[in-house]
Design a protein around this motif. Structure first.
Motif, PDB file in Angstrom:
ATOM      1  N   LEU A  11      43.880  54.967  35.470  1.00 50.02           N
ATOM      2  CA  LEU A  11      44.212  55.896  34.396  1.00 50.02           C
ATOM      3  C   LEU A  11      45.685  56.332  34.473  1.00 50.02           C
ATOM      4  O   LEU A  11      46.298  56.653  33.472  1.00 50.02           O
ATOM      5  CB  LEU A  11      43.284  57.115  34.476  1.00 50.02           C
ATOM      6  CG  LEU A  11      43.155  57.988  33.249  1.00 50.02           C
ATOM      7  CD1 LEU A  11      42.688  57.180  32.049  1.00 50.02           C
ATOM      8  CD2 LEU A  11      42.193  59.121  33.511  1.00 50.02           C
ATOM      9  N   LYS A  12      46.219  56.289  35.664  1.00 46.36           N
ATOM     10  CA  LYS A  12      47.629  56.635  35.877  1.00 46.36           C
ATOM     11  C   LYS A  12      48.543  55.796  34.985  1.00 46.36           C
ATOM     12  O   LYS A  12      49.577  56.268  34.520  1.00 46.36           O
ATOM     13  CB  LYS A  12      47.984  56.403  37.352  1.00 46.36           C
ATOM     14  CG  LYS A  12      49.420  56.623  37.709  1.00 46.36           C
ATOM     15  CD  LYS A  12      49.627  56.363  39.198  1.00 46.36           C
ATOM     16  CE  LYS A  12      51.057  56.592  39.609  1.00 46.36           C
ATOM     17  NZ  LYS A  12      51.245  56.411  41.064  1.00 46.36           N
ATOM     18  N   TYR A  13      48.154  54.561  34.710  1.00 49.71           N
ATOM     19  CA  TYR A  13      48.991  53.641  33.948  1.00 49.71           C
ATOM     20  C   TYR A  13      48.560  53.535  32.481  1.00 49.71           C
ATOM     21  O   TYR A  13      49.153  52.767  31.728  1.00 49.71           O
ATOM     22  CB  TYR A  13      48.949  52.257  34.600  1.00 49.71           C
ATOM     23  CG  TYR A  13      49.358  52.326  36.051  1.00 49.71           C
ATOM     24  CD1 TYR A  13      50.690  52.507  36.409  1.00 49.71           C
ATOM     25  CD2 TYR A  13      48.404  52.259  37.062  1.00 49.71           C
ATOM     26  CE1 TYR A  13      51.071  52.597  37.741  1.00 49.71           C
ATOM     27  CE2 TYR A  13      48.775  52.351  38.395  1.00 49.71           C
ATOM     28  CZ  TYR A  13      50.103  52.518  38.727  1.00 49.71           C
ATOM     29  OH  TYR A  13      50.473  52.621  40.036  1.00 49.71           O
ATOM     30  N   ALA A  14      47.579  54.316  32.089  1.00 50.72           N
ATOM     31  CA  ALA A  14      47.061  54.266  30.723  1.00 50.72           C
ATOM     32  C   ALA A  14      47.974  55.031  29.762  1.00 50.72           C
ATOM     33  O   ALA A  14      48.733  55.907  30.171  1.00 50.72           O
ATOM     34  CB  ALA A  14      45.655  54.857  30.680  1.00 50.72           C
ATOM     35  N   ALA A  28      36.262  58.271  34.465  1.00 52.70           N
ATOM     36  CA  ALA A  28      37.210  58.223  35.580  1.00 52.70           C
ATOM     37  C   ALA A  28      36.859  59.256  36.649  1.00 52.70           C
ATOM     38  O   ALA A  28      36.846  58.947  37.841  1.00 52.70           O
ATOM     39  CB  ALA A  28      38.630  58.445  35.078  1.00 52.70           C
ATOM     40  N   LEU A  29      36.563  60.474  36.228  1.00 52.58           N
ATOM     41  CA  LEU A  29      36.254  61.539  37.192  1.00 52.58           C
ATOM     42  C   LEU A  29      34.962  61.281  37.944  1.00 52.58           C
ATOM     43  O   LEU A  29      34.842  61.630  39.121  1.00 52.58           O
ATOM     44  CB  LEU A  29      36.188  62.884  36.474  1.00 52.58           C
ATOM     45  CG  LEU A  29      37.528  63.402  35.955  1.00 52.58           C
ATOM     46  CD1 LEU A  29      37.314  64.605  35.055  1.00 52.58           C
ATOM     47  CD2 LEU A  29      38.462  63.736  37.098  1.00 52.58           C
ATOM     48  N   LYS A  30      33.995  60.658  37.281  1.00 54.62           N
ATOM     49  CA  LYS A  30      32.739  60.324  37.966  1.00 54.62           C
ATOM     50  C   LYS A  30      32.968  59.256  39.027  1.00 54.62           C
ATOM     51  O   LYS A  30      32.293  59.238  40.043  1.00 54.62           O
ATOM     52  CB  LYS A  30      31.689  59.862  36.964  1.00 54.62           C
ATOM     53  CG  LYS A  30      31.106  61.005  36.163  1.00 54.62           C
ATOM     54  CD  LYS A  30      30.034  60.523  35.212  1.00 54.62           C
ATOM     55  CE  LYS A  30      29.382  61.691  34.487  1.00 54.62           C
ATOM     56  NZ  LYS A  30      28.349  61.227  33.544  1.00 54.62           N
ATOM     57  N   LYS A  36      41.736  63.313  38.238  1.00 51.14           N
ATOM     58  CA  LYS A  36      42.073  64.593  37.602  1.00 51.14           C
ATOM     59  C   LYS A  36      43.579  64.697  37.354  1.00 51.14           C
ATOM     60  O   LYS A  36      44.011  65.246  36.346  1.00 51.14           O
ATOM     61  CB  LYS A  36      41.590  65.732  38.502  1.00 51.14           C
ATOM     62  CG  LYS A  36      42.039  67.094  38.088  1.00 51.14           C
ATOM     63  CD  LYS A  36      41.620  68.127  39.119  1.00 51.14           C
ATOM     64  CE  LYS A  36      42.250  69.470  38.823  1.00 51.14           C
ATOM     65  NZ  LYS A  36      41.938  70.459  39.841  1.00 51.14           N
ATOM     66  N   SER A  37      44.354  64.149  38.230  1.00 49.20           N
ATOM     67  CA  SER A  37      45.814  64.221  38.122  1.00 49.20           C
ATOM     68  C   SER A  37      46.361  63.493  36.910  1.00 49.20           C
ATOM     69  O   SER A  37      47.489  63.743  36.497  1.00 49.20           O
ATOM     70  CB  SER A  37      46.458  63.619  39.367  1.00 49.20           C
ATOM     71  OG  SER A  37      46.053  64.311  40.510  1.00 49.20           O
TER      72      SER A  37
END
Length: 70
Positions: A11-14, A28-30, A36-37
């Motif tokens: 997700l960091k690169y999304a 993602a959190l699951k 979260k970041s």
């Protein structure tokens, strides 16, 4: 979505649009709460997301830590 389910930190690169998507954030959190970041700050206030990040808080349930006695 499948990529996030398998490796949440991607997700960091999304794109910003994907990081603002609630369903993607939940997936993602699951998989990894460290994601979260990378989710949109507004989503962090969402009740469902808060329940994933802080299970047992805010839903009226009591967390009980007990030991079985023999």
């Amino acid at each position: 979505m499948e990529a996030v389910k398998n490796k949440a930190i991607i997700l960091k690169y999304a794109s910003k649009e994907l990081r603002e998507d609630k369903e993607i954030a939940i997936a993602a959190l699951k998989q990894n709460k460290k994601a979260k970041s990378y989710i949109c700050e507004n989503l962090l206030k969402d009740e469902e997301i808060q329940n994933i990040l802080n299970p047992g808080q805010g839903d009226g349930s009591l967390v009980h830590n007990s030991k079985k006695v023999n």
